[in-house]
Motif scaffolding. Structure first.
Motif: not given
Length: 208
Positions: A106-123
């Protein structure tokens, strides 16, 4: 200390070290922030100048719109590193029992989602920046048109660099709908941004 509060040499020394973060995501957000800062500088070199009276409203609005983007992109420099650290910490969680495995997954999934959301927002933020530059080329202080060109390059670097960080994390996004959304929206931003970059860089060259 937050990355965006470091001196330039401190940040670069950290970036070139063997520390896994900050990495490409933070560097991409910084490139985006530089792009915003450059076109805001051009606005400041235009606003209040009588000979550029016809450009005052455009530049004032661009300056105001840029402030929000600048704030969010500078925050993304740290957010990207924080998201990476979340994933890294999650992988270090114990997995001896079934319960521990569930917590870890669960922690890995949540962290990975955050690690995807942040650069996507930068785009998204950097693309908004390109749209603002589009309004400024030929309608701001001509002595600083080259700075608008460099702004375009920095914003595009942010978009493409952030996209690489989205792509590398996508396989770990367990929510299929979210993963599909990132992929489709990201591809659309890339295509539109590349076309806009070509247009704007060409227009800047013509004005030099």
């Amino acid at each position: 200390m937050k990355i965006n509060e470091m001196k330039v040499n401190e940040y670069l020394n950290l970036l070139k070290s063997d520390a896994p973060a900050p990495g490409g995501g933070s560097a991409s957000a910084l490139a985006g922030a530089q792009g915003i800062a450059l076109f805001e500088m051009v606005c400041d070199l235009t606003i209040g100048k009588e000979k550029f009276a016809e450009y005052q409203e455009i530049c004032a609005q661009a300056k105001a719109d840029g402030e929000k983007l600048y704030k969010e992109l500078t925050e993304a420099i740290d957010k990207d590193t924080e998201a990476f650290n979340l994933v890294s910490s999650a992988f270090k969680l114990p997995k001896a029992t079934e319960e521990e495995k569930k917590v870890r997954s669960k922690a890995i999934a949540e962290g990975t989602l955050a690690a995807t959301e942040v650069p996507f927002k930068s785009m998204e933020l950097a693309y908004e920046g390109l749209l603002i530059v589009q309004k400024l080329v030929g309608k701001s202080n001509p002595n600083a048109v080259s700075d608008l060109g460099v702004a375009v390059l920095n914003l595009m670097s942010c978009i493409k660099g952030a996209w690489l960080n989205v792509k590398i994390n996508l396989p770990g996004v367990k929510d299929e709908a979210a993963a599909k959304g990132f992929q489709e929206k990201g591809e659309k931003i890339i295509l539109e941004a590349e076309a806009l970059e070509k247009e704007l860089y060409g227009r800047v060259l013509e004005l030099l």
